[in-house]
Write a protein that holds these residues in place. Structure first.
Motif, PDB file in Angstrom:
ATOM      1  N   TYR A  79       0.834  -1.196   0.000  1.00 37.80           N
ATOM      2  CA  TYR A  79       0.000   0.000   0.000  1.00 37.80           C
ATOM      3  C   TYR A  79       0.869   1.247   0.000  1.00 37.80           C
ATOM      4  O   TYR A  79       1.934   1.270   0.610  1.00 37.80           O
TER       5      TYR A  79
ATOM      6  N   ASN B 173      -0.524   4.217   0.987  1.00 37.78           N
ATOM      7  CA  ASN B 173      -1.052   5.011   2.086  1.00 37.78           C
ATOM      8  C   ASN B 173      -1.523   4.100   3.214  1.00 37.78           C
ATOM      9  O   ASN B 173      -1.995   2.992   2.959  1.00 37.78           O
TER      10      ASN B 173
ATOM     11  N   GLN C   3      -3.883   2.390   5.601  1.00 35.26           N
ATOM     12  CA  GLN C   3      -5.270   2.014   5.384  1.00 35.26           C
ATOM     13  C   GLN C   3      -6.152   2.287   6.600  1.00 35.26           C
ATOM     14  O   GLN C   3      -7.274   1.814   6.696  1.00 35.26           O
TER      15      GLN C   3
ATOM     16  N   GLY D   3      -4.735   7.203   6.100  1.00 35.24           N
ATOM     17  CA  GLY D   3      -4.488   7.721   4.767  1.00 35.24           C
ATOM     18  C   GLY D   3      -3.144   8.394   4.571  1.00 35.24           C
ATOM     19  O   GLY D   3      -2.818   8.840   3.477  1.00 35.24           O
TER      20      GLY D   3
ATOM     21  N   LEU E 213     -10.959   3.790   3.093  1.00 42.98           N
ATOM     22  CA  LEU E 213      -9.792   2.981   3.452  1.00 42.98           C
ATOM     23  C   LEU E 213     -10.228   1.636   4.039  1.00 42.98           C
ATOM     24  O   LEU E 213     -11.308   1.511   4.613  1.00 42.98           O
ATOM     25  N   THR E 214      -9.373   0.638   3.911  1.00 35.01           N
ATOM     26  CA  THR E 214      -9.692  -0.732   4.297  1.00 35.01           C
ATOM     27  C   THR E 214     -10.231  -0.844   5.725  1.00 35.01           C
ATOM     28  O   THR E 214     -11.212  -1.543   5.956  1.00 35.01           O
TER      29      THR E 214
END
Length: 88
Positions: free
Chosen positions: A4, A6, A8, A11, A81-82
């Protein structure tokens, strides 16, 4: 596992993290979360409400010298986001 760009959770660009990421329970570096959000396999901010977390992050950014506008701008996309996708 996906790399990733960013965190998660908040951010923040992971390349800007001084510690290069949070830590997993086994002590390895997390490729998903920053050191401000994740430590020893657990989230530092324990809440599950994305709106509360956005406010928390905005305050931290303002305390760090960012303007209110910039803090709003960088936190407005958190719900995608996740960590927050299923909690919205």
């Amino acid at each position: 596992m996906t790399d990733y760009r960013n965190c998660q959770s908040c951010g923040m660009p992971l390349k800007r993290d001084e510690k290069k990421g949070g830590t997993n329970a086994d002590g390895s570096i997390s490729k998903m979360y920053c050191s401000y959000c994740f430590e020893n396999g657990e989230f530092i901010y324990k809440g599950n409400d994305v709106n509360e977390f956005q406010e928390y992050c905005k305050q931290k950014m303002i305390e760090g010298g960012h303007s209110r506008f910039i803090s709003w701008l960088f936190t407005r996309g958190m719900r995608r986001l996740t960590r927050w996708k299923n909690n919205v």
